[in-house]
Design an enzyme around this catalytic site. Structure first.
Site, PDB file in Angstrom:
ATOM      1  N   CYS A 117       0.828  -1.196   0.000  1.00 16.43           N
ATOM      2  CA  CYS A 117       0.000   0.000   0.000  1.00 16.43           C
ATOM      3  C   CYS A 117       0.865   1.251   0.000  1.00 16.43           C
ATOM      4  O   CYS A 117       1.592   1.477  -0.961  1.00 16.43           O
ATOM      5  CB  CYS A 117      -1.006  -0.036   1.137  1.00 16.43           C
ATOM      6  SG  CYS A 117      -2.312   1.197   0.945  1.00 16.43           S
ATOM      7  N   HIS A 176      -3.999  -4.360  -0.463  1.00 17.45           N
ATOM      8  CA  HIS A 176      -3.610  -5.019   0.786  1.00 17.45           C
ATOM      9  C   HIS A 176      -3.728  -6.525   0.643  1.00 17.45           C
ATOM     10  O   HIS A 176      -4.827  -7.072   0.775  1.00 17.45           O
ATOM     11  CB  HIS A 176      -4.525  -4.544   1.930  1.00 17.45           C
ATOM     12  CG  HIS A 176      -4.261  -3.148   2.354  1.00 17.45           C
ATOM     13  ND1 HIS A 176      -3.384  -2.836   3.360  1.00 17.45           N
ATOM     14  CD2 HIS A 176      -4.755  -1.972   1.894  1.00 17.45           C
ATOM     15  CE1 HIS A 176      -3.355  -1.517   3.516  1.00 17.45           C
ATOM     16  NE2 HIS A 176      -4.171  -0.969   2.635  1.00 17.45           N
ATOM     17  N   GLU A 221      -2.905  -8.668   2.711  1.00 15.65           N
ATOM     18  CA  GLU A 221      -3.300  -9.220   4.015  1.00 15.65           C
ATOM     19  C   GLU A 221      -4.789  -9.029   4.284  1.00 15.65           C
ATOM     20  O   GLU A 221      -5.304  -9.511   5.286  1.00 15.65           O
ATOM     21  CB  GLU A 221      -2.446  -8.596   5.134  1.00 15.65           C
ATOM     22  CG  GLU A 221      -2.811  -7.181   5.545  1.00 15.65           C
ATOM     23  CD  GLU A 221      -2.339  -6.073   4.598  1.00 15.65           C
ATOM     24  OE1 GLU A 221      -1.868  -6.387   3.483  1.00 15.65           O
ATOM     25  OE2 GLU A 221      -2.465  -4.890   4.977  1.00 15.65           O
TER      26      GLU A 221
END
Lengths: 257, 218
Positions: free
Chosen positions: B84, B199, B201
């Site tokens: 990011c 992202h 994650e």
């Protein structure tokens, strides 16, 4: 690099109202039934393809604070989609402890209306991307009024004015719920969402009232909301994540499959 | 057999924990780097980040991490993944709230997301908060053996950002994602230095695959 126009995918967000350790359901913010462990429901929706999760501490005002840190930590160990947490968030410290526990975004309503500067402090310390301003709107003869404390208390503030203010204060996203429609599963307040969307340069999340796949399509035919929230209908099994997403797809609404 | 490890740079930004949890979930040991010393033993490095470019560079500078990170990454042996804002910091600089210098590890500039065309309710919403499908960029080699190994065009990942990081060299842009009339650079890469604007994650199974690929292939 500029190419032909691509409409972004709509996000489908599961809302879980939490009391202590339990997922609860309510109607019009009144009356409560325990349904089970919130992170178990969240896990099930995650595996079914939900795009985001929203946890609201439904009894925060009773205890004077947000109590979801533990359930947030449990949830974010193995659920890897964005998690927004709200209910009773009053200070920069509250935001920090929820972000540390693993939340991605924090939703603020009551505290923001009584202290709008809180929004700019949060945006300054953590960035607008983590700040969702949540608005509970009740219809009045000439528009909508902002309500707080889970739709129980009026504020005298006009929704559409507040929508303009919060953008200047640093909100990254707006969550708009209808006090009249919340939990009823009878449909969404299309005029409300449309009026808010027209005023917003930031993404708008439409909450409240989604009882069937058709309600979502009816809203989205008229308004380009960035996301929809589904709560009671999902927990009750009236709809499932896949039934909702399939129906949206069949009606030419782009979603993550 | 020892488990693979990553070193996540912890410089007081908020997605450090999320990134760490993603790697832990796939069986990778996570260490945190707060000082230059912590970086030198790293098997592979992850630079997370959310918020403003200038503030992030200041924090990295205050922790004494800028020069060591540039040195280690430029040597070309230790894989580096920017996530990011972390991806944006890899470039030369940004025009966000003034002109700020980045790590200059991949040539290019960070600019505000802007659109040529209005949509029917005004301009497209910013920040870009969306799941969007990854597309192969025109000059990318195929995705085999890289960060996107095993993924297909159209696989969705989760974006939240208001600025885009555009590499100067087309071959450093590996994947894009469309948002209205803008092709957002989604994955950039140069040697062992990679960046994801989205992202991983927070991108469910697709994201977990990307984290696994970083450990396995880069």
């Amino acid at each position: 690099m500029k190419v032909a126009y691509t409409t972004p995918k709509l996000r489908v967000i599961a809302r879980l109202d939490i009391k202590g350790e339990d997922l609860i359901k309510g109607i019009n913010f009144e009356g409560v039934r325990k349904l089970g462990r919130p992170d178990e429901f969240a896990r099930r929706y995650y595996r079914a393809g939900i795009d985001e999760i929203l946890y609201i501490d439904a009894v925060a005002s009773l205890y004077g604070r947000n109590n979801l840190v533990d359930v947030v930590e449990r949830t974010t160990r193995d659920i890897f989609v964005p998690l927004t947490v709200g209910g009773g968030v009053k200070s920069v410290e509250d935001v920090e402890s929820l972000l540390r526990a693993g939340a991605d975004k924090i939703a603020v309503n009551t505290a923001a209306i009584s202290n709008p500067k809180l929004l700019s402090e949060i945006a300054k310390n953590f960035g607008s991307q983590c700040l969702v301003v949540s608005i509970q709107a009740k219809r009045t003869p000439n528009g909508w009024e902002c309500y707080v404390d889970q739709g129980r208390e009026k504020t005298g503030k006009q929704v559409l004015e507040w929508v303009k203010e919060v953008q200047d204060l640093g909100a990254g996203e707006l969550l708009i719920a209808s006090v009249d429609k919340d939990g009823t599963r009878k449909g969404m307040d299309v005029d409300l969402v449309r009026s808010v969307c027209d005023l917003c340069a930031i993404p708008v999340v439409a909450g409240s009232g989604l009882g069937s796949e058709l309600h979502a399509v009816k809203l989205l035919e008229e308004v380009q909301a960035s996301a929809i929230v589904v709560g009671a209908a999902l927990h009750h099994g009236d709809i499932t994540v896949s039934s909702l997403k399939s129906y949206l797809c069949q009606n030419n609404i782009n979603v993550r499959s | 057999m020892t488990r693979p490890s990553v070193t996540v740079i912890d410089y007081s930004v908020n997605n450090v924990l999320s990134v760490a949890r993603g790697f832990e979930h796939i069986g990778v040991d996570v260490h945190f780097a707060r000082t230059a010393e912590d970086l030198y033993d790293a098997q592979r490095i992850v630079l997370p980040g959310v918020g403003a470019f200038g503030a992030a560079m200041e924090k990295l500078g205050a922790a004494g991490l800028i020069e060591p990170l540039k040195e280690i990454a430029s040597n070309g042996d230790v894989p580096l993944l920017g996530v990011c804002l972390g991806m944006q910091l890899l470039l030369d600089g940004s025009s966000e709230f003034g002109n700020h210098k980045g790590l200059a590890l991949i040539p290019g500039e960070v600019t505000k997301l802007s659109f040529d065309n209005d949509i029917n309710c005004g301009k497209p919403k910013v920040p870009h908060i969306c799941w969007a499908g990854l597309q192969q960029s025109p000059t990318a080699k195929n995705w085999d053996g890289g960060l996107l190994a095993g993924l297909s065009p159209g696989d969705c990942v989760y974006f939240v950002h208001s600025f885009i990081a555009t590499p100067s060299r087309d071959e450093n842009c590996i994947a894009t994602a469309a948002y209205y009339d803008v092709q957002v650079p989604a994955v950039i890469g140069h040697g062992k230095i990679w960046g994801c604007q989205f992202h991983p994650e927070k991108s469910a199974n697709v994201g977990m695959q990307i984290l696994k690929n970083f450990v396995q292939f880069i």
